[in-house]
Design an enzyme around this catalytic site. Structure first.
Site, short mmCIF file in Angstrom:
data_model
loop_
_atom_site.label_atom_id
_atom_site.label_comp_id
_atom_site.label_asym_id
_atom_site.label_seq_id
_atom_site.Cartn_x
_atom_site.Cartn_y
_atom_site.Cartn_z
CG ASP A 67 -0.29 -0.52 2.48
OD1 ASP A 67 0.93 -0.34 2.63
OD2 ASP A 67 -0.99 -1.12 3.31
CG ASP A 136 -9.23 -1.56 11.99
OD1 ASP A 136 -8.21 -2.20 11.66
OD2 ASP A 136 -9.65 -0.56 11.36
CG HIS A 138 -6.12 -2.35 8.98
ND1 HIS A 138 -6.27 -1.44 10.01
CD2 HIS A 138 -4.80 -2.30 8.66
CE1 HIS A 138 -5.10 -0.88 10.29
NE2 HIS A 138 -4.19 -1.39 9.47
CD GLU A 143 -8.86 0.87 7.61
OE1 GLU A 143 -8.94 -0.02 8.48
OE2 GLU A 143 -8.21 1.91 7.77
#
Length: 241
Positions: A67, A136, A138, A143
């Protein structure tokens, strides 16, 4: 799924580096999917040390990074381009033309995403994908969502991800709010996946990712379905198991 518990961060990093180095030694022209963030720093440091000793050769390796932030140039000190060069690429003998990251400054982001997927396909696919996991759940910048995004795409970062990444910036307002990330399908098509996890703050989400329901609300949960998935964590990361 293979799970290895390390005593601490340094041992976790060495174990991960062992798996990555074995991949490159057995297949010198490996395509490595690489990750950024604080978790893999120790792994990269160990690989650099072994390279300097002459134990590993990266001259035929191709790297595919997961990314990049949108809006940050490759020279920006908080871009993932800069991170990877500062912490890994500039210290080994990988060829510059074999280094690949998404372009967060591309004028046509949709085209950039399609081109990045085509590039990965042209390499023959990722041999070993290195991953971390967000608090979370990811992976990359995939996400929590209502559906798994299969291919490289633009994503709006969640508040928790932005807050987590604030530690790398002067102020939370400076953290980019969007990024380009490789999609779930591409990650799952890697021949091998290696996830490294450290710290008490990852313990609960790691437990859910490994043993909970498979759901796009927790992207890392999809890794349960991969046929060659290895997890290495320190004692704190496994403290909820």
């Amino acid at each position: 799924m293979r799970i290895y518990k390390a005593a601490n961060y340094n041992e976790m990093s060495r174990m991960a580096a062992n798996i990555l180095s074995a991949q490159v030694i057995l297949k010198p022209a490996s395509v490595l999917g690489l990750a950024t963030g604080s978790t893999p720093l120790g792994t990269y440091k160990q690989l650099i040390e072994w390279y300097e000793k002459g134990d590993i050769d990266f001259s035929e390796v191709t790297s595919i990074n997961l990314d990049e932030y949108i809006g940050l140039s490759s020279t920006h000190e908080q871009s993932y381009h800069h991170f990877m060069h500062e912490n890994f690429f500039d210290h080994i003998n990988i060829k510059p033309g074999n280094i690949h990251l998404p372009d967060g400054t591309a004028t046509d982001l949709e085209k950039e995403c399609k081109d990045y997927d085509a590039l990965i396909s042209d390499t023959g696919g990722i041999d070993l994908q290195l991953l971390g996991i967000g608090t979370d759940g990811h992976i990359g910048f995939n996400e929590p969502s209502d559906a798994f995004e299969p291919l490289t795409h633009v994503v709006n970062l969640t508040d928790s991800t932005i807050k987590s990444n604030t530690r790398f910036f002067t102020d939370e307002e400076d953290v980019p709010k969007s990024a380009i990330t490789v999609g779930i399908k591409t990650i799952m098509q890697a021949k091998k996946i290696l996830m490294i996890v450290n710290g008490k703050n990852k313990a609960d989400i790691l437990k859910e990712a490994l043993y909970g329901c498979i759901t796009p609300a927790l992207p890392a949960s999809i890794l349960q379905l991969h046929p060659d998935f290895t997890v290495i964590g320190d004692e704190e990361a496994f403290s909820s198991l």
